[in-house]
Design an enzyme around this catalytic site. Sequence first.
Site, mmCIF file in Angstrom:
data_model
loop_
_atom_site.group_PDB
_atom_site.id
_atom_site.type_symbol
_atom_site.label_atom_id
_atom_site.label_comp_id
_atom_site.label_asym_id
_atom_site.label_seq_id
_atom_site.Cartn_x
_atom_site.Cartn_y
_atom_site.Cartn_z
ATOM 1 N N TRP A 129 12.041 5.311 4.155
ATOM 2 C CA TRP A 129 10.864 6.074 3.699
ATOM 3 C C TRP A 129 10.174 6.662 4.941
ATOM 4 O O TRP A 129 9.903 5.914 5.890
ATOM 5 C CB TRP A 129 9.952 5.080 2.976
ATOM 6 C CG TRP A 129 8.703 5.629 2.356
ATOM 7 C CD1 TRP A 129 8.593 6.718 1.550
ATOM 8 C CD2 TRP A 129 7.395 5.053 2.458
ATOM 9 N NE1 TRP A 129 7.291 6.868 1.144
ATOM 10 C CE2 TRP A 129 6.534 5.850 1.694
ATOM 11 C CE3 TRP A 129 6.864 3.941 3.122
ATOM 12 C CZ2 TRP A 129 5.172 5.593 1.571
ATOM 13 C CZ3 TRP A 129 5.509 3.669 2.997
ATOM 14 C CH2 TRP A 129 4.679 4.489 2.233
ATOM 15 N N ASP A 210 9.959 -4.674 1.952
ATOM 16 C CA ASP A 210 9.100 -3.738 1.225
ATOM 17 C C ASP A 210 9.686 -3.607 -0.182
ATOM 18 O O ASP A 210 10.812 -3.132 -0.343
ATOM 19 C CB ASP A 210 9.103 -2.381 1.945
ATOM 20 C CG ASP A 210 8.182 -1.380 1.269
ATOM 21 O OD1 ASP A 210 7.527 -1.729 0.269
ATOM 22 O OD2 ASP A 210 8.110 -0.222 1.750
ATOM 23 N N LYS A 245 4.364 1.727 -9.176
ATOM 24 C CA LYS A 245 5.390 2.274 -10.073
ATOM 25 C C LYS A 245 5.595 1.376 -11.291
ATOM 26 O O LYS A 245 5.611 1.856 -12.419
ATOM 27 C CB LYS A 245 6.731 2.441 -9.355
ATOM 28 C CG LYS A 245 6.658 2.540 -7.860
ATOM 29 C CD LYS A 245 6.337 3.918 -7.348
ATOM 30 C CE LYS A 245 6.035 3.828 -5.862
ATOM 31 N NZ LYS A 245 5.882 5.085 -5.196
HETATM 32 C C1 LMR Z 1 7.716 8.176 -2.469
HETATM 33 O O1 LMR Z 1 8.505 7.839 -1.585
HETATM 34 O O2 LMR Z 1 7.779 9.283 -3.033
HETATM 35 C C2 LMR Z 1 6.651 7.231 -2.921
HETATM 36 O O3 LMR Z 1 6.768 6.020 -2.238
HETATM 37 C C3 LMR Z 1 5.296 7.805 -2.830
HETATM 38 C C4 LMR Z 1 4.806 7.914 -1.418
HETATM 39 O O4 LMR Z 1 3.711 7.408 -1.153
HETATM 40 O O5 LMR Z 1 5.482 8.506 -0.571
#
Ligand code: LMR
Length: 396
Positions: A129, A210, A245
């Site tokens: 992420w 996470d 979510k």
């Molecule tokens: C995402 O990856 O789209 C979600 O985790 C929302 C975010 O905060 O980025």
Amino acid sequence: MPHFAAISVAPPDPILGLTEAFKADPNPNKINFGVGVYLDDKGRNTTLQVVKAAEQRLWEAEPSKNYLPIAGDAQYGELTRQLLTEGVSVPPGQASLQTPGGTGALRVVADFLAHNLDRPTVWMPGPTWPNHPKVFNTAGLPTKTYRYFDSAHNSLDFEGMLADLQNVPQGDVVLLHGCCHNPTGIDPTPAQWQQIAQVLKDRDLLGIVDIAYQGFGDGLHEDAVAVRTLLEAHVELLVCQSFSKNFGLYNERVGALHLFSSEGDSAHRALSQLKVIVRTNYSNPPAHGALVVRTILADDQLRQQWQQELAGMRARINGIRSQFAEALNAAGVGRDFSFLTRQRGMFSLTGLNLEQVDRLRREDGLYMVGNGRINVAGLTPSNLPIAVKAIARVLS
Ligand code: LMR
């Protein structure tokens, strides 16, 4: 002299910035496959019925809006921890804090590592992420990447992952995605988790898990296999949990941080330091969303209703994955998209490059993250053929 004159413009966030661009786009046929928000088969994000029921109870019964303790509500901490530890014997040292979302938990962890351990390097999967490295870097911690994604086969590079974890220096920390890996949708199998846990244990590495999509993959219990396996192997852990979510509580910012330590005393001392970090940052957590979660988890009937609604979201996601893969195949795109059906959660990396992603946005109003990540929950029976046609065109 204006005090802010020398400040430069920051680049937009790769995910939330996309939502801003999407909102500003006048194209009436635009579709948002960007941010990881669950949408139903009409493309709507709606509040869960069980959340409404819990809110009604709270509205009637909540006696006060007084501050919560710094670590949040104790029963919430216990109930949310149980979602992860069902059926395993937990280590002697445990602490739980209610946090503003999973990101809040990650930032508390980052500050904790920076202030209370020796500024360790945090190892994360490649890719991860995009906010992960930023959260840890902002707290002053260096980050490095271990191999994870095999882009040639759109699968897990398990050998590469294990080899890299075996070389993580002692004292460093390893970040793992608990389930429904973001952005690839690829998780290790339960047997692979055992091998990963063994490496962390053998090398005495601290793990951060996470977990933001529990229940979106194979089931509530199934999706906690990573945490349980690591705990069974006696790996010490900091687990960052999000309820954005699986309870649909995105804007309420509901999360938790659970610390699992092999010693009761250490956990006690660590909790005291975590509380200092919270107190000097946001003082104490917001109550409403966490009270909703607590109300649901503490009541058999509401809990059952939640699990049914969650199962409905999971079924739609897994169903639309198959339909998407079949439709791409039928459109003769000349690429194998069957990986979509093997992946879990809302995300997959489509393999589309930045140029193709840009074209889809400009020409078709299809918004996906620059790395080609798609939120499959953005697909509906009515937009799926449009998306497939557009993707087939940019691939031809
Ligand atoms: C995402 O990856 O789209 C979600 O985790 C929302 C975010 O905060 O980025």
